[in-house]
Design a protein around this motif. Sequence first.
Motif, PDB file in Angstrom:
ATOM      1  N   ARG A  85      39.104   8.504  56.318  1.00 45.17           N
ATOM      2  CA  ARG A  85      39.796   9.662  56.877  1.00 45.17           C
ATOM      3  C   ARG A  85      39.448   9.867  58.348  1.00 45.17           C
ATOM      4  N   ALA A  86      38.200   9.587  58.716  1.00 46.71           N
ATOM      5  CA  ALA A  86      37.823   9.688  60.124  1.00 46.71           C
ATOM      6  C   ALA A  86      38.621   8.691  60.961  1.00 46.71           C
ATOM      7  N   ALA A  87      38.736   7.466  60.467  1.00 52.16           N
ATOM      8  CA  ALA A  87      39.463   6.430  61.207  1.00 52.16           C
ATOM      9  C   ALA A  87      40.943   6.770  61.312  1.00 52.16           C
ATOM     10  N   ALA A  88      41.543   7.197  60.209  1.00 50.88           N
ATOM     11  CA  ALA A  88      42.964   7.559  60.237  1.00 50.88           C
ATOM     12  C   ALA A  88      43.197   8.727  61.179  1.00 50.88           C
ATOM     13  N   SER A  89      42.303   9.707  61.157  1.00 52.31           N
ATOM     14  CA  SER A  89      42.457  10.875  62.029  1.00 52.31           C
ATOM     15  C   SER A  89      42.383  10.478  63.498  1.00 52.31           C
ATOM     16  N   LEU A  90      41.402   9.644  63.850  1.00 45.79           N
ATOM     17  CA  LEU A  90      41.270   9.225  65.241  1.00 45.79           C
ATOM     18  C   LEU A  90      42.460   8.370  65.668  1.00 45.79           C
ATOM     19  N   ASP A  91      42.960   7.551  64.758  1.00 44.96           N
ATOM     20  CA  ASP A  91      44.127   6.737  65.094  1.00 44.96           C
ATOM     21  C   ASP A  91      45.340   7.624  65.353  1.00 44.96           C
ATOM     22  N   LEU A  92      45.530   8.649  64.534  1.00 42.77           N
ATOM     23  CA  LEU A  92      46.639   9.575  64.745  1.00 42.77           C
ATOM     24  C   LEU A  92      46.485  10.331  66.057  1.00 42.77           C
ATOM     25  N   LEU A 133      43.185   2.858  67.511  1.00 44.16           N
ATOM     26  CA  LEU A 133      41.900   2.536  66.889  1.00 44.16           C
ATOM     27  C   LEU A 133      41.932   1.175  66.205  1.00 44.16           C
ATOM     28  N   ASN A 134      40.846   0.435  66.346  1.00 38.85           N
ATOM     29  CA  ASN A 134      40.573  -0.766  65.560  1.00 38.85           C
ATOM     30  C   ASN A 134      39.238  -0.509  64.862  1.00 38.85           C
ATOM     31  N   LEU A 135      39.118  -0.922  63.628  1.00 37.84           N
ATOM     32  CA  LEU A 135      37.929  -0.573  62.848  1.00 37.84           C
ATOM     33  C   LEU A 135      37.027  -1.786  62.659  1.00 37.84           C
ATOM     34  N   GLY A 136      35.926  -1.817  63.406  1.00 38.32           N
ATOM     35  CA  GLY A 136      34.909  -2.836  63.184  1.00 38.32           C
ATOM     36  C   GLY A 136      33.934  -2.356  62.124  1.00 38.32           C
ATOM     37  N   LEU A 137      33.606  -3.222  61.178  1.00 40.66           N
ATOM     38  CA  LEU A 137      32.702  -2.862  60.076  1.00 40.66           C
ATOM     39  C   LEU A 137      31.568  -3.875  59.975  1.00 40.66           C
ATOM     40  N   GLY A 138      30.410  -3.353  59.633  1.00 41.01           N
ATOM     41  CA  GLY A 138      29.275  -4.211  59.342  1.00 41.01           C
ATOM     42  C   GLY A 138      28.631  -3.801  58.029  1.00 41.01           C
ATOM     43  N   ALA A 139      28.049  -4.773  57.335  1.00 43.76           N
ATOM     44  CA  ALA A 139      27.437  -4.486  56.031  1.00 43.76           C
ATOM     45  C   ALA A 139      26.140  -3.711  56.167  1.00 43.76           C
ATOM     46  N   GLY A 140      25.565  -3.692  57.360  1.00 44.75           N
ATOM     47  CA  GLY A 140      24.321  -2.968  57.577  1.00 44.75           C
ATOM     48  C   GLY A 140      23.207  -3.907  57.993  1.00 44.75           C
ATOM     49  N   PRO A 175      47.032   6.357  58.875  1.00 39.71           N
ATOM     50  CA  PRO A 175      46.874   6.159  60.325  1.00 39.71           C
ATOM     51  C   PRO A 175      48.215   5.961  61.008  1.00 39.71           C
ATOM     52  N   ALA A 176      48.204   6.039  62.326  1.00 37.21           N
ATOM     53  CA  ALA A 176      49.444   5.908  63.093  1.00 37.21           C
ATOM     54  C   ALA A 176      49.959   4.482  63.111  1.00 37.21           C
ATOM     55  N   HIS A 177      49.077   3.508  62.972  1.00 33.11           N
ATOM     56  CA  HIS A 177      49.510   2.118  62.939  1.00 33.11           C
ATOM     57  C   HIS A 177      48.618   1.377  61.944  1.00 33.11           C
ATOM     58  N   GLU A 178      48.915   0.127  61.736  1.00 29.58           N
ATOM     59  CA  GLU A 178      48.140  -0.661  60.776  1.00 29.58           C
ATOM     60  C   GLU A 178      46.796  -1.006  61.416  1.00 29.58           C
ATOM     61  N   VAL A 179      45.806  -0.188  61.147  1.00 31.66           N
ATOM     62  CA  VAL A 179      44.495  -0.354  61.767  1.00 31.66           C
ATOM     63  C   VAL A 179      43.850  -1.648  61.268  1.00 31.66           C
ATOM     64  N   PRO A 180      43.555  -2.588  62.158  1.00 34.41           N
ATOM     65  CA  PRO A 180      42.908  -3.828  61.706  1.00 34.41           C
ATOM     66  C   PRO A 180      41.433  -3.588  61.398  1.00 34.41           C
ATOM     67  N   ILE A 181      40.952  -4.294  60.399  1.00 30.08           N
ATOM     68  CA  ILE A 181      39.539  -4.227  60.026  1.00 30.08           C
ATOM     69  C   ILE A 181      38.879  -5.531  60.445  1.00 30.08           C
ATOM     70  N   TRP A 182      37.908  -5.427  61.350  1.00 28.12           N
ATOM     71  CA  TRP A 182      37.189  -6.582  61.870  1.00 28.12           C
ATOM     72  C   TRP A 182      35.762  -6.537  61.326  1.00 28.12           C
ATOM     73  N   PHE A 198      53.411  -2.336  57.512  1.00 31.22           N
ATOM     74  CA  PHE A 198      52.710  -1.054  57.493  1.00 31.22           C
ATOM     75  C   PHE A 198      53.676   0.121  57.642  1.00 31.22           C
ATOM     76  N   GLY A 199      54.644  -0.007  58.529  1.00 30.41           N
ATOM     77  CA  GLY A 199      55.553   1.101  58.796  1.00 30.41           C
ATOM     78  C   GLY A 199      56.600   1.332  57.731  1.00 30.41           C
ATOM     79  N   TYR A 200      56.613   0.528  56.687  1.00 36.17           N
ATOM     80  CA  TYR A 200      57.663   0.632  55.672  1.00 36.17           C
ATOM     81  C   TYR A 200      57.679   2.004  55.013  1.00 36.17           C
TER      82      TYR A 200
END
Length: 733
Positions: free
Chosen positions: A85-92, A98-105, A164-171, A320-322
């Motif tokens: 929800r944080a990512a979608a909100s910031l993208d909107l 926004l692009n979402l980079g993720l790490g396992a920790g 989100p506003a667009h298809e946020v990629p997960i890296w 994504f926009g469908y």
Amino acid sequence: MDYGHDLLFGTFLTPSAANPRQVVQLTQLSEQLGYDLATFQDHPYQPRFLDTWTLMSYAAAATSTIQLAPNVTNLPLRPAPVLARAAASLDLLSGGRLNLGLGAGAFWDAIEAMGVPRLTAGESVEALSEAIDLIRELWAVGERGAVHGGDHYPVHGAKRGPAPAHEVPIWLGAYKPRMLRLTGRKADGWLPSLSYMQPGDLAVGNARIDDAAAAAGRHPGEVRRLLNISGGESAEQLVELALGDGMSAFIVSSDDPAMLERFAAETIPVVREAVAAERTRTGHTAPGRSARALAQRRDGIAYDDLPASLRETAVEPGDFGYRTVRSTYMRGGAPGLVLRPRDVGEVAEALAFARRHRHLPLGIRSAGHGISGRSTNDGGIVIDLGALSRIEVLDEATRRVRIEPGARWGEVARALEPHGWVISSGDYGGVGVGGLATAGGIGFLTREHGLTIDRMVAADVLLADGTVVRASAEENPDLFWAVRGAGANIGVVTAFEFEAMPVGELGWVQLAFDATDMADFVRGFGATMQASPRDVTLFAILAAGRGGQPPLAQVYGVVDQPDPDTIIERLQPFAQLAPLVGQSVQLSTYAAVMANATDATHDGQGEPRFRSGLLRTLDDAADAIAALIASGATPWFQIRSVGGAVADVAPDATAYAHRDAGFSVTAIGRGPVFDQLWDALATHFDGLYLSFESRTDPALVAQAFPPATLARLREVKRRYDPEPLFRDNFPVA
């Protein structure tokens, strides 16, 4: 190895709390220097760092074009359901940046010190895999059913959204085999740091990602390869990393403004030019739509034959926009392809593509609000005219206005207000010009100025054979006749010309009555409305009583007078109809009245159940209306006033022929009780208005058009659309 992605260049900034403004200024500098991306470390346990997500929100507000990303998010300290929800909100809020980079920790001692239980390396990868699925599911607002998690995120029935506003990629920041395989299976990008890599590590990592992607049924090119670099690398090194190792994004890790300026000026242009030249020589391109998206294509559509001009904006079921284009205001749809042309030439190409697919349903959409729901379908083609939305004043002296079909009537009202003009146009500003202006147009100024089509003086019409012709009283008059009331049968109107009418301030009326004697109220409303001056156009919504409350009649509309005393005088006869339980009468403007629409995505579900009928008076139908309301079988019953100026136009002047109708009634409902009571009411009808009718029974066409009108329409249809292409919106053929 080159995967063909467009090159991106970014900055990797330290979120230092010592000088909070500096990192924001560096983000702004990155944008000014032409970097595509600004990324930020995420170490929530680090007391000398700003919180990365708070920082990104601030940076987004301080910039306008640059993309943003955490590099990379510390997932154990950012629970996936909240992160989604944080990512979608910031993208909107950032307009899709926004692009979402993720790490396992990493740094588990520090993570554990923040109160999060330590995970093993294997558990960390499992949690990340589960998080990717959960985040994407929470973003999938158009999907049905509850959201469920797994062992690490045991959510049960969590609600989707916001999208989100667009298809946020997960890296993914990945180095070890399990993480690399996860990247290949599920991620949109691989984001390692060059400083952590040994010679050959990039090739090994690519191979593991590619193998995992192929095993999951994906094209390896679906995974973008990004690389954090120091910025000291030469242009030649980066070109080799791009063409030899598949890296398509280079992110400079530096907080030195001079270094960022030098790299932007000296290195980026050289790398871009060299990579572009080699790709031109080899013809190498990115793979296009993902395997998942391709798998959702519908049968019978030659997607690969779509003209190049339409590909950029076309939307397929796997895109994504469908979710934003599949449905209309009232109807859930599942078209196989939504084409969104940007000009008349592209509309013609879209129509040519539809001609090659005559076996499929075809919907023409201006804004998608239409109650009938005909501008979507299941498995067919939709041509969405939303991009054709210009509003242009052609002649001040004659008040002639040119309006494209994708404009919405609220926008038209705002555009005409500075001129003191108006075109009567329904009762909701979100309705598209094209649909209403080819069907009739019953609105708040109808009794004074006629239907919307009565102000039309010309139209540009794209015919089924791909030619564009002008229709007016002098040019193609038979086509002009048909467009005004049955336009959906004849062609696609790409522009209308109207003669607007002068208007000033007016009275906006909202009254609520205790309608315990519903039949008496209906008769009184009808008689009072027909006896009123033409500057009064009021509608009524009738509802059964609930929770011990009496039945309610909500009357609303316009008195086109600027004088408050005159407005009140016009309303006095209505105030005597029944006990008033609520009232609001205020001076307003037509633009303000029509500013009642939102920009929310249409998300209709199922099939609309709207019925429509036209009545000369309400007298004989009042008892049947009251019975239907009292049954509780209809949650919506509306009476729209017509008459007045509408009847000044000869019945054979336009394809809308029911000029003697005083009222249009519409209701929504389902079930045997509703059907029985509606059929009883329908015995009083003299015609119907197709824009408010969702049934598709061909017999309805004969009710909408009198015999002579229908015969003439069929002749026009044979001339302009002999092998019916336009057959899915109440066809007359």
